[in-house]
Design a protein around this motif. Structure first.
Motif, PDB file in Angstrom:
ATOM      1  N   VAL A 102       0.786  -1.234   0.222  1.00 42.37           N
ATOM      2  CA  VAL A 102      -0.053   0.148   0.103  1.00 42.37           C
ATOM      3  C   VAL A 102       0.777   1.372  -0.034  1.00 42.37           C
ATOM      4  O   VAL A 102       0.607   2.231  -0.853  1.00 42.37           O
ATOM      5  CB  VAL A 102      -0.939  -0.006   1.085  1.00 42.37           C
ATOM      6  N   HIS A 103       1.909   1.391   0.906  1.00 45.77           N
ATOM      7  CA  HIS A 103       2.892   2.373   0.909  1.00 45.77           C
ATOM      8  C   HIS A 103       3.512   2.698  -0.365  1.00 45.77           C
ATOM      9  O   HIS A 103       3.401   3.878  -0.881  1.00 45.77           O
ATOM     10  CB  HIS A 103       3.618   2.217   2.183  1.00 45.77           C
ATOM     11  N   ARG A 104       4.082   1.633  -0.766  1.00 45.09           N
ATOM     12  CA  ARG A 104       5.025   1.695  -2.148  1.00 45.09           C
ATOM     13  C   ARG A 104       3.873   2.091  -3.158  1.00 45.09           C
ATOM     14  O   ARG A 104       4.440   3.003  -4.204  1.00 45.09           O
ATOM     15  CB  ARG A 104       5.533   0.354  -2.293  1.00 45.09           C
ATOM     16  N   LEU A 105       2.795   1.635  -3.271  1.00 43.85           N
ATOM     17  CA  LEU A 105       2.033   1.871  -4.637  1.00 43.85           C
ATOM     18  C   LEU A 105       1.549   3.283  -4.531  1.00 43.85           C
ATOM     19  O   LEU A 105       1.298   4.086  -5.562  1.00 43.85           O
ATOM     20  CB  LEU A 105       1.176   1.065  -4.794  1.00 43.85           C
ATOM     21  N   LEU A 106       1.130   3.776  -3.355  1.00 42.93           N
ATOM     22  CA  LEU A 106       0.639   5.255  -2.989  1.00 42.93           C
ATOM     23  C   LEU A 106       2.332   6.139  -3.418  1.00 42.93           C
ATOM     24  O   LEU A 106       1.844   7.146  -4.101  1.00 42.93           O
ATOM     25  CB  LEU A 106       0.243   5.511  -1.606  1.00 42.93           C
ATOM     26  N   ASP A 107       3.265   5.861  -2.886  1.00 43.13           N
ATOM     27  CA  ASP A 107       4.251   6.706  -3.313  1.00 43.13           C
ATOM     28  C   ASP A 107       4.639   6.577  -4.775  1.00 43.13           C
ATOM     29  O   ASP A 107       4.824   7.764  -5.237  1.00 43.13           O
ATOM     30  CB  ASP A 107       5.792   5.799  -2.579  1.00 43.13           C
ATOM     31  N   ARG A 108       4.450   5.614  -5.492  1.00 44.90           N
ATOM     32  CA  ARG A 108       4.660   5.715  -6.960  1.00 44.90           C
ATOM     33  C   ARG A 108       3.530   6.324  -7.651  1.00 44.90           C
ATOM     34  O   ARG A 108       3.729   7.153  -8.649  1.00 44.90           O
ATOM     35  CB  ARG A 108       4.557   4.182  -7.555  1.00 44.90           C
ATOM     36  N   ALA A 109       2.240   6.336  -7.061  1.00 42.11           N
ATOM     37  CA  ALA A 109       1.397   7.147  -7.612  1.00 42.11           C
ATOM     38  C   ALA A 109       1.487   8.486  -7.334  1.00 42.11           C
ATOM     39  O   ALA A 109       1.203   9.492  -8.297  1.00 42.11           O
ATOM     40  CB  ALA A 109      -0.282   7.084  -6.887  1.00 42.11           C
TER      41      ALA A 109
END
Length: 209
Positions: free
Chosen positions: A138-145
């Motif tokens: 969740v954290h990594r995908l939000l960072d990429r977004a």
């Protein structure tokens, strides 16, 4: 080689039978005799692969963790917008909770509950390592977004990640209580409410919830 293949099939049959039993009745009520019958093997064959019911439970939890971990890895490696991958991952997790007996069993026997002597078990289902991997996705995908300009300007990504992880935790606990949850439509409703808080209104129609 033939013996190894036969042993592997026997171990898998026992593991699936144990998962089915744990998912239905829980750890305490599960019987090794019943598990061996479900697997179609002798109790001696069961003990050859798993020395105790606790060892079987550990095996089921580990297998559930691998399934969830594989789904998380696929979400990180997939192509396309990061928010869409996050949505797709939530649907895949919901599907595993509904349909995969090993994951369901891992959730049921891994959720918080009393230990002998009344000491609470604080491990988050289906295990600390697996749960950390979920929150990390969740954290990594939000960072990429955010890096791709998908998110609303000034959005508190940490707060959003904590909220989405908490919602996922609730889905997991509900799935342990009732077969068929979380329903696909329930996940869609969740994203219908959450998506406008993550991305600008004009972007919302571009995502499949």
């Amino acid at each position: 080689m033939v013996k190894q293949e036969r042993a592997g099939r026997t171990r898998q049959a026992v593991l699936l039978a144990a998962a089915d039993t744990f998912a239905q009745v829980g750890f305490e009520a599960a019987s090794l005799v019943d598990i061996s019958r479900r697997a179609g093997v002798s109790k001696g064959a069961l003990y050859f692969h798993f020395v105790s019911k606790q060892a079987l439970a550990d095996g089921v939890r580990a297998a559930a963790g691998r399934e969830v971990g594989s789904a998380a890895l696929r979400a990180l490696r997939a192509e396309g917008p990061a928010v869409q991958r996050l949505i797709d991952f939530s649907h895949e997790l919901a599907r595993l909770l509904r349909e995969d007996v090993v994951v369901r069993a891992g959730i049921r026997i891994g959720r918080p509950g009393p230990r002998p002597g009344g000491v609470p078990d604080a491990a988050a289902p289906p295990g600390d390592a697996t749960w950390r991997s979920l929150t990390a996705v969740v954290h990594r995908l939000l960072d990429r977004a955010a890096e791709a300009g998908e998110l609303r300007p000034g959005l508190d990504r940490r707060a959003c990640a904590e909220l989405l992880s908490s919602v996922a935790a609730g889905q997991v606990l509900l799935a342990a209580e009732e077969v068929g949850r979380p329903a696909r439509e329930a996940v869609r409703r969740l994203w219908a409410a959450a998506l406008p808080a993550l991305v600008a209104a004009e972007r919302c129609p571009g995502y499949r919830t």
